[in-house]
Design a protein around this motif. Structure first.
Motif, PDB file in Angstrom:
ATOM      1  N   LEU A 250       0.821  -1.225   0.000  1.00 43.40           N
ATOM      2  CA  LEU A 250       0.000   0.000   0.000  1.00 43.40           C
ATOM      3  C   LEU A 250       0.850   1.268   0.000  1.00 43.40           C
ATOM      4  CD1 LEU A 250      -2.593  -1.006   2.757  1.00 43.40           C
ATOM      5  CD2 LEU A 250      -2.999  -0.897   0.293  1.00 43.40           C
ATOM      6  N   LEU A 251       2.178   1.099   0.258  1.00 44.29           N
ATOM      7  CA  LEU A 251       3.065   2.261   0.445  1.00 44.29           C
ATOM      8  C   LEU A 251       4.242   2.190  -0.519  1.00 44.29           C
ATOM      9  CD1 LEU A 251       3.354   1.987   4.355  1.00 44.29           C
ATOM     10  CD2 LEU A 251       1.648   3.276   3.084  1.00 44.29           C
ATOM     11  N   PRO A 252       4.026   2.513  -1.779  1.00 47.20           N
ATOM     12  CA  PRO A 252       5.110   2.325  -2.753  1.00 47.20           C
ATOM     13  C   PRO A 252       6.343   3.185  -2.496  1.00 47.20           C
ATOM     14  CG  PRO A 252       3.242   3.501  -3.731  1.00 47.20           C
ATOM     15  CD  PRO A 252       2.809   3.062  -2.372  1.00 47.20           C
ATOM     16  N   GLY A 253       6.174   4.393  -1.904  1.00 44.95           N
ATOM     17  CA  GLY A 253       7.313   5.269  -1.623  1.00 44.95           C
ATOM     18  C   GLY A 253       7.942   5.792  -2.900  1.00 44.95           C
ATOM     19  N   LEU A 254       9.108   6.471  -2.765  1.00 47.23           N
ATOM     20  CA  LEU A 254       9.779   6.998  -3.957  1.00 47.23           C
ATOM     21  C   LEU A 254      10.358   5.844  -4.763  1.00 47.23           C
ATOM     22  CD1 LEU A 254      11.552  10.168  -2.501  1.00 47.23           C
ATOM     23  CD2 LEU A 254       9.472  10.072  -3.887  1.00 47.23           C
ATOM     24  N   GLN A 255      10.915   4.831  -4.065  1.00 46.00           N
ATOM     25  CA  GLN A 255      11.360   3.610  -4.743  1.00 46.00           C
ATOM     26  C   GLN A 255      10.634   2.425  -4.128  1.00 46.00           C
ATOM     27  OE1 GLN A 255      15.637   3.432  -4.756  1.00 46.00           O
ATOM     28  NE2 GLN A 255      15.689   4.641  -6.647  1.00 46.00           N
ATOM     29  N   SER A 256      10.889   2.196  -2.837  1.00 47.11           N
ATOM     30  CA  SER A 256      10.146   1.176  -2.085  1.00 47.11           C
ATOM     31  C   SER A 256      10.204   1.598  -0.620  1.00 47.11           C
ATOM     32  CB  SER A 256      10.783  -0.200  -2.286  1.00 47.11           C
ATOM     33  OG  SER A 256      12.055  -0.206  -1.699  1.00 47.11           O
ATOM     34  N   PRO A 257       9.315   1.093   0.219  1.00 45.76           N
ATOM     35  CA  PRO A 257       9.350   1.537   1.620  1.00 45.76           C
ATOM     36  C   PRO A 257      10.602   1.042   2.337  1.00 45.76           C
ATOM     37  CG  PRO A 257       7.651  -0.130   1.269  1.00 45.76           C
ATOM     38  CD  PRO A 257       8.240   0.169  -0.076  1.00 45.76           C
ATOM     39  N   THR A 258      10.997   1.781   3.386  1.00 45.08           N
ATOM     40  CA  THR A 258      12.093   1.334   4.243  1.00 45.08           C
ATOM     41  C   THR A 258      11.482   0.492   5.356  1.00 45.08           C
ATOM     42  OG1 THR A 258      13.199   3.419   3.822  1.00 45.08           O
ATOM     43  CG2 THR A 258      13.980   2.149   5.723  1.00 45.08           C
ATOM     44  N   VAL A 259      12.008  -0.718   5.571  1.00 45.60           N
ATOM     45  CA  VAL A 259      11.482  -1.598   6.626  1.00 45.60           C
ATOM     46  C   VAL A 259      12.633  -1.924   7.569  1.00 45.60           C
ATOM     47  CG1 VAL A 259      10.339  -3.793   7.134  1.00 45.60           C
ATOM     48  CG2 VAL A 259       9.819  -2.592   4.984  1.00 45.60           C
ATOM     49  N   MET A 260      12.442  -1.632   8.865  1.00 43.88           N
ATOM     50  CA  MET A 260      13.500  -1.894   9.849  1.00 43.88           C
ATOM     51  C   MET A 260      12.918  -2.685  11.021  1.00 43.88           C
ATOM     52  SD  MET A 260      15.304   1.828   9.966  1.00 43.88           S
ATOM     53  CE  MET A 260      13.746   2.647   9.907  1.00 43.88           C
ATOM     54  N   PRO A 261      13.652  -3.699  11.520  1.00 43.85           N
ATOM     55  CA  PRO A 261      13.130  -4.459  12.659  1.00 43.85           C
ATOM     56  C   PRO A 261      13.100  -3.590  13.920  1.00 43.85           C
ATOM     57  CG  PRO A 261      15.351  -5.187  12.066  1.00 43.85           C
ATOM     58  CD  PRO A 261      14.950  -4.173  11.043  1.00 43.85           C
ATOM     59  N   LEU A 262      12.095  -3.754  14.731  1.00 40.18           N
ATOM     60  CA  LEU A 262      12.037  -3.058  16.018  1.00 40.18           C
ATOM     61  C   LEU A 262      12.651  -3.950  17.090  1.00 40.18           C
ATOM     62  CD1 LEU A 262       8.443  -1.519  16.198  1.00 40.18           C
ATOM     63  CD2 LEU A 262      10.592  -0.349  15.758  1.00 40.18           C
ATOM     64  N   ALA A 263      13.045  -3.339  18.220  1.00 39.86           N
ATOM     65  CA  ALA A 263      13.569  -4.136  19.333  1.00 39.86           C
ATOM     66  C   ALA A 263      12.489  -5.113  19.814  1.00 39.86           C
ATOM     67  CB  ALA A 263      13.998  -3.201  20.465  1.00 39.86           C
ATOM     68  N   ASP A 277      -3.132  13.481  -1.230  1.00 39.36           N
ATOM     69  CA  ASP A 277      -4.543  13.162  -1.471  1.00 39.36           C
ATOM     70  C   ASP A 277      -4.726  11.683  -1.191  1.00 39.36           C
ATOM     71  OD1 ASP A 277      -5.140  15.655  -2.238  1.00 39.36           O
ATOM     72  OD2 ASP A 277      -5.147  15.269  -4.391  1.00 39.36           O
ATOM     73  N   GLY A 278      -5.662  11.356  -0.357  1.00 34.49           N
ATOM     74  CA  GLY A 278      -5.918   9.939  -0.085  1.00 34.49           C
ATOM     75  C   GLY A 278      -5.100   9.405   1.059  1.00 34.49           C
ATOM     76  N   SER A 279      -4.390  10.282   1.808  1.00 30.21           N
ATOM     77  CA  SER A 279      -3.569   9.748   2.902  1.00 30.21           C
ATOM     78  C   SER A 279      -4.451   9.158   4.016  1.00 30.21           C
ATOM     79  CB  SER A 279      -2.624  10.816   3.455  1.00 30.21           C
ATOM     80  OG  SER A 279      -3.329  11.940   3.909  1.00 30.21           O
ATOM     81  N   TRP A 280      -5.660   9.724   4.228  1.00 33.46           N
ATOM     82  CA  TRP A 280      -6.553   9.151   5.252  1.00 33.46           C
ATOM     83  C   TRP A 280      -6.978   7.744   4.863  1.00 33.46           C
ATOM     84  CZ3 TRP A 280      -6.846  10.257  10.021  1.00 33.46           C
ATOM     85  CH2 TRP A 280      -6.688  11.577  10.469  1.00 33.46           C
ATOM     86  N   ASP A 281      -7.206   7.542   3.589  1.00 27.25           N
ATOM     87  CA  ASP A 281      -7.606   6.220   3.111  1.00 27.25           C
ATOM     88  C   ASP A 281      -6.495   5.201   3.405  1.00 27.25           C
ATOM     89  OD1 ASP A 281      -9.269   4.448   1.668  1.00 27.25           O
ATOM     90  OD2 ASP A 281      -7.860   4.606  -0.025  1.00 27.25           O
ATOM     91  N   ILE A 282      -5.241   5.623   3.160  1.00 25.98           N
ATOM     92  CA  ILE A 282      -4.104   4.725   3.429  1.00 25.98           C
ATOM     93  C   ILE A 282      -4.006   4.440   4.926  1.00 25.98           C
ATOM     94  CG2 ILE A 282      -1.574   4.635   3.401  1.00 25.98           C
ATOM     95  CD1 ILE A 282      -1.698   5.932   0.632  1.00 25.98           C
ATOM     96  N   ILE A 283      -4.213   5.464   5.752  1.00 22.77           N
ATOM     97  CA  ILE A 283      -4.149   5.262   7.206  1.00 22.77           C
ATOM     98  C   ILE A 283      -5.185   4.205   7.637  1.00 22.77           C
ATOM     99  CG2 ILE A 283      -4.657   6.375   9.439  1.00 22.77           C
ATOM    100  CD1 ILE A 283      -3.373   8.945   8.193  1.00 22.77           C
ATOM    101  N   ASP A 284      -6.420   4.336   7.116  1.00 20.01           N
ATOM    102  CA  ASP A 284      -7.466   3.362   7.473  1.00 20.01           C
ATOM    103  C   ASP A 284      -7.056   1.946   7.082  1.00 20.01           C
ATOM    104  OD1 ASP A 284      -9.014   5.403   8.410  1.00 20.01           O
ATOM    105  OD2 ASP A 284     -10.230   5.594   6.587  1.00 20.01           O
ATOM    106  N   ARG A 285      -6.436   1.841   5.903  1.00 15.77           N
ATOM    107  CA  ARG A 285      -6.119   0.499   5.409  1.00 15.77           C
ATOM    108  C   ARG A 285      -4.943  -0.129   6.158  1.00 15.77           C
ATOM    109  NH1 ARG A 285      -6.328   1.354  -0.964  1.00 15.77           N
ATOM    110  NH2 ARG A 285      -6.210  -0.906  -1.062  1.00 15.77           N
ATOM    111  N   VAL A 286      -3.915   0.672   6.507  1.00 15.09           N
ATOM    112  CA  VAL A 286      -2.788   0.083   7.249  1.00 15.09           C
ATOM    113  C   VAL A 286      -3.200  -0.253   8.687  1.00 15.09           C
ATOM    114  CG1 VAL A 286      -0.986   1.088   5.793  1.00 15.09           C
ATOM    115  CG2 VAL A 286      -1.712   2.311   7.847  1.00 15.09           C
ATOM    116  N   ARG A 287      -4.107   0.557   9.241  1.00 18.44           N
ATOM    117  CA  ARG A 287      -4.622   0.229  10.592  1.00 18.44           C
ATOM    118  C   ARG A 287      -5.334  -1.105  10.573  1.00 18.44           C
ATOM    119  NH1 ARG A 287      -8.651   3.770  12.902  1.00 18.44           N
ATOM    120  NH2 ARG A 287      -8.345   2.656  14.859  1.00 18.44           N
ATOM    121  N   ALA A 288      -6.115  -1.321   9.510  1.00 21.53           N
ATOM    122  CA  ALA A 288      -6.860  -2.571   9.394  1.00 21.53           C
ATOM    123  C   ALA A 288      -5.907  -3.769   9.293  1.00 21.53           C
ATOM    124  CB  ALA A 288      -7.782  -2.515   8.174  1.00 21.53           C
TER     125      ALA A 288
END
Ligand code: PRT
Ligand code: ZN
Length: 304
Positions: A250-263, A277-288
Protein backbone atom coordinates in the motif's frame (compact mmCIF):
# COMPACT_ATOMS: atom_id res chain seq x y z
CA UNK A 1 5.73 50.24 -23.32
CA UNK A 2 7.39 50.18 -19.87
CA UNK A 3 5.80 52.41 -17.25
CA UNK A 4 8.18 54.87 -15.55
CA UNK A 5 9.34 53.80 -12.09
CA UNK A 6 10.67 56.16 -9.42
CA UNK A 7 13.96 54.21 -9.18
CA UNK A 8 16.96 53.93 -11.46
CA UNK A 9 16.47 50.74 -13.48
CA UNK A 10 19.58 49.14 -14.95
CA UNK A 11 19.06 48.62 -18.67
CA UNK A 12 18.82 45.11 -20.15
CA UNK A 13 21.89 42.94 -19.68
CA UNK A 14 24.77 43.72 -21.99
CA UNK A 15 27.18 41.16 -23.41
CA UNK A 16 27.04 37.40 -23.72
CA UNK A 17 27.98 36.74 -20.11
CA UNK A 18 25.42 39.21 -18.80
CA UNK A 19 27.43 40.11 -15.73
CA UNK A 20 26.03 43.66 -15.54
CA UNK A 21 23.68 42.94 -12.62
CA UNK A 22 22.17 40.10 -10.57
CA UNK A 23 19.31 37.98 -11.93
CA UNK A 24 16.24 40.18 -11.69
CA UNK A 25 12.94 38.59 -10.75
CA UNK A 26 9.68 40.58 -10.88
CA UNK A 27 7.01 39.89 -8.24
CA UNK A 28 3.60 41.51 -7.66
CA UNK A 29 4.16 44.40 -5.23
CA UNK A 30 0.90 44.27 -3.33
CA UNK A 31 -1.92 41.91 -4.21
CA UNK A 32 -3.30 38.43 -4.16
CA UNK A 33 -0.10 36.81 -5.46
CA UNK A 34 2.44 38.64 -3.28
CA UNK A 35 2.46 36.46 -0.15
CA UNK A 36 2.46 33.12 -1.98
CA UNK A 37 5.14 34.34 -4.41
CA UNK A 38 7.43 35.42 -1.58
CA UNK A 39 6.75 32.18 0.33
CA UNK A 40 7.69 30.13 -2.74
CA UNK A 41 10.93 32.11 -3.12
CA UNK A 42 11.73 31.56 0.58
CA UNK A 43 11.02 27.83 0.18
CA UNK A 44 13.50 27.89 -2.71
CA UNK A 45 16.18 29.38 -0.45
CA UNK A 46 15.82 32.97 -1.60
CA UNK A 47 15.78 35.35 1.39
CA UNK A 48 15.35 39.08 0.85
CA UNK A 49 17.53 41.72 2.50
CA UNK A 50 14.66 44.05 3.41
CA UNK A 51 10.92 44.11 3.12
CA UNK A 52 9.24 45.20 -0.11
CA UNK A 53 8.89 48.80 1.04
CA UNK A 54 11.54 49.32 -1.64
CA UNK A 55 10.93 48.54 -5.31
CA UNK A 56 14.19 46.70 -5.90
CA UNK A 57 15.32 44.38 -3.10
CA UNK A 58 18.48 42.23 -3.23
CA UNK A 59 18.40 38.64 -2.00
CA UNK A 60 20.93 37.76 0.70
CA UNK A 61 21.28 34.09 -0.25
CA UNK A 62 21.47 34.09 -4.07
CA UNK A 63 22.67 36.53 -6.77
CA UNK A 64 19.10 37.67 -7.35
CA UNK A 65 17.23 40.94 -6.90
CA UNK A 66 13.45 41.15 -6.65
CA UNK A 67 11.64 43.93 -8.48
CA UNK A 68 8.20 44.69 -7.03
CA UNK A 69 5.70 45.76 -9.70
CA UNK A 70 1.98 45.83 -10.54
CA UNK A 71 1.08 42.45 -12.01
CA UNK A 72 -0.02 44.04 -15.31
CA UNK A 73 3.50 45.49 -15.84
CA UNK A 74 5.52 42.33 -15.16
CA UNK A 75 5.11 40.92 -18.69
CA UNK A 76 6.45 44.10 -20.32
CA UNK A 77 9.45 44.23 -18.02
CA UNK A 78 10.35 40.61 -18.79
CA UNK A 79 9.74 40.94 -22.53
CA UNK A 80 11.94 44.02 -22.73
CA UNK A 81 14.74 42.42 -20.70
CA UNK A 82 14.60 44.90 -17.81
CA UNK A 83 13.63 41.86 -15.68
CA UNK A 84 14.85 38.32 -16.41
CA UNK A 85 11.81 36.50 -15.04
CA UNK A 86 8.55 37.20 -13.24
CA UNK A 87 5.71 35.64 -11.27
CA UNK A 88 2.14 36.56 -12.26
CA UNK A 89 -1.27 35.15 -13.12
CA UNK A 90 -1.66 33.03 -16.23
CA UNK A 91 -4.80 35.09 -17.00
CA UNK A 92 -2.69 38.26 -17.41
CA UNK A 93 -0.06 36.43 -19.46
CA UNK A 94 -2.67 35.08 -21.89
CA UNK A 95 -4.46 38.44 -22.13
CA UNK A 96 -1.14 40.10 -23.01
CA UNK A 97 -0.30 37.37 -25.53
CA UNK A 98 3.00 36.39 -23.89
CA UNK A 99 2.12 32.71 -23.34
CA UNK A 100 5.39 31.60 -24.93
CA UNK A 101 7.32 33.05 -21.96
CA UNK A 102 5.71 30.64 -19.44
CA UNK A 103 8.30 28.26 -17.98
CA UNK A 104 6.43 26.82 -14.97
CA UNK A 105 2.92 26.69 -13.51
CA UNK A 106 3.19 27.33 -9.78
CA UNK A 107 0.02 25.84 -8.27
CA UNK A 108 -1.17 28.91 -6.32
CA UNK A 109 -3.38 31.89 -7.19
CA UNK A 110 -5.87 29.52 -8.76
CA UNK A 111 -8.93 31.07 -10.34
CA UNK A 112 -10.83 30.97 -13.62
CA UNK A 113 -11.88 33.55 -16.17
CA UNK A 114 -15.59 32.94 -16.57
CA UNK A 115 -18.70 34.30 -18.20
CA UNK A 116 -21.60 35.16 -15.90
CA UNK A 117 -25.13 36.37 -16.54
CA UNK A 118 -27.87 37.71 -14.22
CA UNK A 119 -29.32 34.79 -12.25
CA UNK A 120 -32.69 34.86 -14.05
CA UNK A 121 -31.25 35.23 -17.56
CA UNK A 122 -31.44 32.38 -20.06
CA UNK A 123 -28.10 30.95 -21.19
CA UNK A 124 -27.99 28.10 -23.71
CA UNK A 125 -24.34 28.34 -24.70
CA UNK A 126 -22.15 31.07 -26.25
CA UNK A 127 -24.77 31.84 -28.95
CA UNK A 128 -26.97 33.31 -26.18
CA UNK A 129 -24.48 36.22 -25.98
CA UNK A 130 -25.14 37.35 -29.58
CA UNK A 131 -25.89 41.07 -29.69
CA UNK A 132 -25.41 41.49 -25.91
CA UNK A 133 -23.03 43.84 -24.08
CA UNK A 134 -20.39 41.92 -22.12
CA UNK A 135 -18.28 43.82 -19.56
CA UNK A 136 -14.71 42.66 -18.85
CA UNK A 137 -11.15 43.62 -18.01
CA UNK A 138 -10.01 40.84 -20.38
CA UNK A 139 -11.13 42.11 -23.82
CA UNK A 140 -8.66 40.03 -25.86
CA UNK A 141 -9.45 36.71 -24.20
CA UNK A 142 -13.17 37.44 -24.45
CA UNK A 143 -12.87 38.45 -28.13
CA UNK A 144 -10.96 35.25 -28.89
CA UNK A 145 -13.63 33.16 -27.12
CA UNK A 146 -16.47 34.88 -29.01
CA UNK A 147 -14.64 34.47 -32.31
CA UNK A 148 -14.02 30.75 -31.65
CA UNK A 149 -17.77 30.34 -31.22
CA UNK A 150 -18.71 32.61 -34.13
CA UNK A 151 -20.62 34.96 -31.83
CA UNK A 152 -20.90 38.74 -32.37
CA UNK A 153 -21.25 40.62 -29.06
CA UNK A 154 -20.37 44.09 -27.83
CA UNK A 155 -17.26 43.92 -25.59
CA UNK A 156 -17.37 46.66 -22.97
CA UNK A 157 -13.90 47.08 -21.44
CA UNK A 158 -13.83 48.16 -17.77
CA UNK A 159 -10.88 48.72 -15.40
CA UNK A 160 -12.52 47.19 -12.35
CA UNK A 161 -15.78 46.40 -10.50
CA UNK A 162 -16.96 44.40 -13.50
CA UNK A 163 -19.41 42.44 -11.36
CA UNK A 164 -21.66 45.47 -10.80
CA UNK A 165 -22.01 46.27 -14.54
CA UNK A 166 -25.25 44.31 -15.13
CA UNK A 167 -26.96 45.71 -12.00
CA UNK A 168 -26.30 49.33 -13.08
CA UNK A 169 -27.41 48.66 -16.65
CA UNK A 170 -23.93 48.92 -18.18
CA UNK A 171 -23.84 45.35 -19.51
CA UNK A 172 -25.99 42.23 -19.99
CA UNK A 173 -23.25 39.79 -18.99
CA UNK A 174 -19.71 39.85 -17.62
CA UNK A 175 -16.44 38.02 -18.16
CA UNK A 176 -14.36 38.12 -14.97
CA UNK A 177 -12.10 36.15 -12.65
CA UNK A 178 -13.83 33.83 -10.20
CA UNK A 179 -12.40 31.83 -7.33
CA UNK A 180 -14.97 31.03 -4.63
CA UNK A 181 -17.91 32.40 -6.66
CA UNK A 182 -19.16 34.52 -3.75
CA UNK A 183 -18.68 37.85 -5.60
CA UNK A 184 -20.87 36.62 -8.44
CA UNK A 185 -23.44 35.29 -6.00
CA UNK A 186 -23.67 38.50 -3.99
CA UNK A 187 -24.15 40.47 -7.22
CA UNK A 188 -27.01 38.28 -8.43
CA UNK A 189 -24.93 36.67 -11.17
CA UNK A 190 -24.62 33.06 -12.34
CA UNK A 191 -21.40 31.57 -13.74
CA UNK A 192 -22.19 29.91 -17.08
CA UNK A 193 -18.92 29.24 -18.90
CA UNK A 194 -15.21 28.97 -18.05
CA UNK A 195 -13.02 30.64 -20.65
CA UNK A 196 -9.65 30.03 -19.00
CA UNK A 197 -8.52 28.17 -15.86
CA UNK A 198 -5.65 30.11 -14.31
CA UNK A 199 -2.90 29.91 -11.69
CA UNK A 200 0.31 31.78 -10.97
CA UNK A 201 3.11 31.11 -13.44
CA UNK A 202 6.80 31.85 -13.79
CA UNK A 203 7.70 33.61 -17.03
CA UNK A 204 11.24 34.17 -18.29
CA UNK A 205 13.03 35.82 -21.18
CA UNK A 206 13.83 33.19 -23.80
CA UNK A 207 17.22 34.79 -24.66
CA UNK A 208 18.85 34.77 -21.22
CA UNK A 209 22.66 34.91 -21.23
CA UNK A 210 24.36 31.75 -19.83
CA UNK A 211 24.81 32.84 -16.17
CA UNK A 212 21.19 34.00 -15.95
CA UNK A 213 19.99 30.82 -17.67
CA UNK A 214 21.92 28.75 -15.09
CA UNK A 215 20.29 30.70 -12.29
CA UNK A 216 16.85 30.16 -13.85
CA UNK A 217 17.56 26.41 -14.05
CA UNK A 218 18.58 26.38 -10.35
CA UNK A 219 15.35 28.16 -9.48
CA UNK A 220 13.27 25.73 -11.56
CA UNK A 221 15.00 22.73 -9.95
CA UNK A 222 14.14 24.09 -6.51
CA UNK A 223 10.56 24.97 -7.47
CA UNK A 224 10.07 21.40 -8.74
CA UNK A 225 11.42 19.96 -5.47
CA UNK A 226 9.10 22.18 -3.40
CA UNK A 227 6.07 21.40 -5.60
CA UNK A 228 6.71 17.65 -5.50
CA UNK A 229 6.96 17.84 -1.71
CA UNK A 230 3.61 19.60 -1.42
CA UNK A 231 1.90 16.69 -3.19
CA UNK A 232 3.18 14.01 -0.80
CA UNK A 233 3.45 13.12 2.90
CA UNK A 234 5.97 11.06 4.90
CA UNK A 235 4.44 8.14 6.81
CA UNK A 236 6.07 6.18 9.64
CA UNK A 237 4.36 3.28 11.37
CA UNK A 238 4.97 0.14 13.38
CA UNK A 239 3.56 -3.13 12.09
CA UNK A 240 3.58 -6.83 12.95
CA UNK A 241 6.22 -8.54 10.79
CA UNK A 242 3.51 -10.82 9.36
CA UNK A 243 1.77 -7.74 7.85
CA UNK A 244 4.88 -6.09 6.34
CA UNK A 245 4.28 -7.35 2.79
CA UNK A 246 0.60 -6.36 2.74
CA UNK A 247 1.34 -2.92 4.23
CA UNK A 248 4.34 -2.35 1.93
CA UNK A 249 2.09 -3.00 -1.07
CA UNK A 250 0.00 0.00 0.00
CA UNK A 251 3.07 2.26 0.45
CA UNK A 252 5.11 2.32 -2.75
CA UNK A 253 7.31 5.27 -1.62
CA UNK A 254 9.78 7.00 -3.96
CA UNK A 255 11.36 3.61 -4.74
CA UNK A 256 10.15 1.18 -2.08
CA UNK A 257 9.35 1.54 1.62
CA UNK A 258 12.09 1.33 4.24
CA UNK A 259 11.48 -1.60 6.63
CA UNK A 260 13.50 -1.89 9.85
CA UNK A 261 13.13 -4.46 12.66
CA UNK A 262 12.04 -3.06 16.02
CA UNK A 263 13.57 -4.14 19.33
CA UNK A 264 10.12 -5.54 20.10
CA UNK A 265 10.08 -9.14 18.83
CA UNK A 266 7.86 -9.73 15.74
CA UNK A 267 7.46 -6.02 14.90
CA UNK A 268 8.92 -3.71 12.25
CA UNK A 269 9.00 0.01 11.57
CA UNK A 270 7.96 1.01 8.05
CA UNK A 271 8.74 4.45 6.51
CA UNK A 272 7.46 5.65 3.16
CA UNK A 273 6.19 8.54 1.04
CA UNK A 274 2.50 8.59 0.14
CA UNK A 275 0.28 10.92 -1.93
CA UNK A 276 -1.17 13.78 0.17
CA UNK A 277 -4.54 13.16 -1.47
CA UNK A 278 -5.92 9.94 -0.09
CA UNK A 279 -3.57 9.75 2.90
CA UNK A 280 -6.55 9.15 5.25
CA UNK A 281 -7.61 6.22 3.11
CA UNK A 282 -4.10 4.72 3.43
CA UNK A 283 -4.15 5.26 7.21
CA UNK A 284 -7.47 3.36 7.47
CA UNK A 285 -6.12 0.50 5.41
CA UNK A 286 -2.79 0.08 7.25
CA UNK A 287 -4.62 0.23 10.59
CA UNK A 288 -6.86 -2.57 9.39
CA UNK A 289 -3.67 -4.58 8.72
CA UNK A 290 -2.47 -4.09 12.32
CA UNK A 291 -0.31 -0.95 12.02
CA UNK A 292 0.21 1.13 15.18
CA UNK A 293 1.97 4.38 16.11
CA UNK A 294 1.23 5.90 12.70
CA UNK A 295 2.86 9.31 12.06
CA UNK A 296 2.18 11.36 8.93
CA UNK A 297 4.23 14.52 8.36
CA UNK A 298 4.70 17.12 5.62
CA UNK A 299 7.89 17.15 3.56
CA UNK A 300 9.85 20.29 2.62
CA UNK A 301 11.61 19.14 -0.53
CA UNK A 302 11.61 16.06 -2.75
CA UNK A 303 14.62 15.73 -5.05
CA UNK A 304 13.86 12.79 -7.31
O1 PRT B 1 -2.24 46.21 -8.18
P1 PRT B 1 -2.12 45.10 -9.17
O2 PRT B 1 -2.44 45.51 -10.58
O3 PRT B 1 -0.80 44.39 -9.05
O4 PRT B 1 -3.19 44.00 -8.70
P2 PRT B 1 -4.62 43.59 -9.28
O5 PRT B 1 -5.66 44.28 -8.46
O6 PRT B 1 -4.67 43.74 -10.77
O7 PRT B 1 -4.62 42.04 -9.06
P3 PRT B 1 -5.04 41.14 -7.79
O8 PRT B 1 -4.04 41.25 -6.70
O9 PRT B 1 -6.49 41.34 -7.43
O10 PRT B 1 -4.94 39.70 -8.47
C1 PRT B 1 -3.71 39.23 -8.94
C2 PRT B 1 -3.92 37.86 -9.57
O11 PRT B 1 -4.48 36.98 -8.59
C3 PRT B 1 -4.92 37.80 -10.71
O12 PRT B 1 -4.38 38.25 -11.95
C4 PRT B 1 -5.23 36.31 -10.74
O13 PRT B 1 -4.23 35.61 -11.44
C5 PRT B 1 -5.15 35.91 -9.26
N1 PRT B 1 -6.47 35.69 -8.62
C6 PRT B 1 -6.84 34.55 -7.98
C7 PRT B 1 -7.51 36.54 -8.58
C8 PRT B 1 -8.54 35.90 -7.89
N2 PRT B 1 -8.09 34.67 -7.51
C9 PRT B 1 -9.78 36.58 -7.66
N3 PRT B 1 -10.69 36.00 -7.06
N4 PRT B 1 -7.66 37.81 -9.03
C10 PRT B 1 -8.83 38.45 -8.80
N5 PRT B 1 -9.89 37.88 -8.14
C11 PRT B 1 -11.09 38.77 -7.94
C12 PRT B 1 -12.05 38.77 -9.14
O14 PRT B 1 -11.64 39.74 -10.09
C13 PRT B 1 -13.38 39.13 -8.48
O15 PRT B 1 -13.47 40.52 -8.26
O16 PRT B 1 -11.86 38.33 -6.84
C14 PRT B 1 -13.26 38.44 -7.14
C15 PRT B 1 -13.88 37.07 -7.22
O17 PRT B 1 -13.50 36.28 -6.14
P4 PRT B 1 -14.55 35.22 -5.52
O18 PRT B 1 -13.76 34.44 -4.53
O19 PRT B 1 -15.66 36.00 -4.89
O20 PRT B 1 -15.03 34.36 -6.68
ZN1 ZN C 1 -3.32 44.37 -12.02
Amino acid sequence: MIPTLPIPITPPRQGAEGTARPFRLAVQKRGRLTDDSLQLLRDCGLDLATHQARLLVPATTMPVEVLFLRDDDIGDYVRSGVADAGLLGENVVHEQGTDSLIVRRLGFGRCRLSLAVPRGAVYDGPASLAGLRVATTYPRLLAAFLERHGVQADIHELRGSVEVAPAIGLADAICDLVSSGSTLFSNGLREVETILPSQAVLIARPDLPPPAERLLQTLLFRIDAVQRASDVRYILLNAPTASVDAISALLPGLQSPTVMPLARQGWCSIHSVIPADGSWDIIDRVRALGAEGILVTTIEKVVA
